[in-house]
Design a protein around this motif. Sequence first.
Motif, short mmCIF file in Angstrom:
data_model
loop_
_atom_site.label_atom_id
_atom_site.label_comp_id
_atom_site.label_asym_id
_atom_site.label_seq_id
_atom_site.Cartn_x
_atom_site.Cartn_y
_atom_site.Cartn_z
N ARG A 84 0.84 -1.19 0.00
CA ARG A 84 0.00 0.00 0.00
C ARG A 84 0.87 1.23 0.00
O ARG A 84 1.86 1.30 0.73
CB ARG A 84 -0.91 -0.01 1.23
N GLY A 85 0.53 2.17 -0.83
CA GLY A 85 1.25 3.43 -0.85
C GLY A 85 0.42 4.55 -0.28
O GLY A 85 -0.75 4.37 0.08
N LEU A 86 1.01 5.71 -0.20
CA LEU A 86 0.28 6.91 0.21
C LEU A 86 -0.66 7.33 -0.92
O LEU A 86 -0.44 6.97 -2.08
CB LEU A 86 1.28 8.03 0.51
N PRO A 87 -1.72 8.06 -0.60
CA PRO A 87 -2.61 8.52 -1.67
C PRO A 87 -1.82 9.16 -2.81
O PRO A 87 -0.89 9.93 -2.60
CB PRO A 87 -3.52 9.53 -0.96
N ALA A 88 -2.20 8.82 -4.03
CA ALA A 88 -1.43 9.19 -5.22
C ALA A 88 -1.80 10.57 -5.74
O ALA A 88 -2.77 11.20 -5.29
CB ALA A 88 -1.65 8.14 -6.30
N LEU A 89 -1.03 11.03 -6.71
CA LEU A 89 -1.40 12.23 -7.43
C LEU A 89 -2.75 12.00 -8.12
O LEU A 89 -3.07 10.87 -8.48
CB LEU A 89 -0.33 12.57 -8.48
N PRO A 90 -3.52 13.04 -8.32
CA PRO A 90 -4.85 12.85 -8.93
C PRO A 90 -4.73 12.28 -10.33
O PRO A 90 -3.91 12.73 -11.14
CB PRO A 90 -5.45 14.27 -8.93
N GLU A 91 -5.55 11.27 -10.63
CA GLU A 91 -5.46 10.62 -11.93
C GLU A 91 -5.74 11.57 -13.09
O GLU A 91 -5.12 11.49 -14.14
CB GLU A 91 -6.44 9.43 -11.98
N ALA A 92 -6.67 12.48 -12.90
CA ALA A 92 -7.06 13.35 -14.01
C ALA A 92 -5.96 14.33 -14.40
O ALA A 92 -5.66 14.51 -15.58
CB ALA A 92 -8.34 14.11 -13.63
N LEU A 130 1.99 5.59 6.90
CA LEU A 130 0.63 5.08 6.81
C LEU A 130 0.11 4.65 8.18
O LEU A 130 -1.07 4.84 8.49
CB LEU A 130 0.58 3.89 5.84
N ALA A 131 1.00 4.10 8.99
CA ALA A 131 0.59 3.66 10.33
C ALA A 131 0.16 4.84 11.18
O ALA A 131 -0.67 4.71 12.09
CB ALA A 131 1.73 2.90 11.01
N GLN A 132 0.73 6.02 10.92
CA GLN A 132 0.40 7.22 11.69
C GLN A 132 -0.79 7.97 11.11
O GLN A 132 -1.43 8.77 11.80
CB GLN A 132 1.58 8.19 11.69
N ALA A 133 -1.08 7.76 9.82
CA ALA A 133 -1.94 8.68 9.08
C ALA A 133 -3.39 8.67 9.50
O ALA A 133 -4.07 9.70 9.44
CB ALA A 133 -1.83 8.39 7.59
N GLY A 134 -3.92 7.50 9.88
CA GLY A 134 -5.33 7.45 10.23
C GLY A 134 -6.23 7.78 9.05
O GLY A 134 -7.25 8.45 9.21
N LEU A 135 -5.85 7.33 7.87
CA LEU A 135 -6.67 7.58 6.68
C LEU A 135 -7.99 6.84 6.79
O LEU A 135 -8.07 5.79 7.45
CB LEU A 135 -5.93 7.12 5.42
#
Length: 270
Positions: free
Chosen positions: A53-61, A168-173
């Motif tokens: 799993r990665g961090l949220p990516a750049l917007p696809e559009a 990611l463990a800290q992020a609380g997404l």
Amino acid sequence: MIRPNLMPSAALMLLLACSACAPAGERTAPAAPTAKPAAKPEALPAQTLPADRGLPALPEASGSAHPGGRYGALPEPARQVLAQLKCNVDGAGNAQVLSIPAQGGQQDFMVTDRGGPRFRYWIRSFSGSGGINGYLVQLQGCPASTVGMRAYIAQGTAPLQDVTASLLAQAGLPDAATMTSYQDKGAGDLFAFIGPLDKVPVLRWVAEADPEQPLPADARTFDHGNALHAGFLRWNQDHFEVARIVPATLWPCDDSPLLPCKSDPFVTGR
């Protein structure tokens, strides 16, 4: 804002052993196919890689698009980082390079090979104290690809250390069920908003609402329900850290939908 051929078991084990050579979070495009051996009558069970799993990516559009910068030679530090990540930039043309003043009179950079969703690589550097540097990277087939955006730290000429999992463990997404609930109400996917990243060492994880269907007010919504807040990622001197709230000095406003000057409970001091 990715049926394998049947192979004799010995060859399959060799292939699996080789796949471990790729750094975590990266995938390398397979080599051109060669002649295939005859399949055994009994099909082998499908092999799966460990979940990553990665961090949220750049917007696809819009991809790596950013209004600033100029086209020029790829900075050598960026070339070295990309080479470590198995991104082939030999013979590449000009890159879109944005130089950014950093602490201690140093210069950071934000680089992409092209603006838009068809970019191959995007990287933002962060100068730190004690010879430590941070990097946010997203690769999209160069030939390596990262899983979402990834964060790395290096000291001097030491190899890159992938710190994505710890962040990611800290992020609380929001988890998958929570995001599905928001999407049922019209929200899009989470992505990394990099709009102010040429001015401050901070990006924001957000999802946008349907303009005609604002999200109900809750602990994550802002801008009158037009956006969903999932946290900030900032570079702080010599490390990355996740924050739910940042001061206004770290998040400039221009009253655009994702940079509102008012109705943003996650930015203090306005």
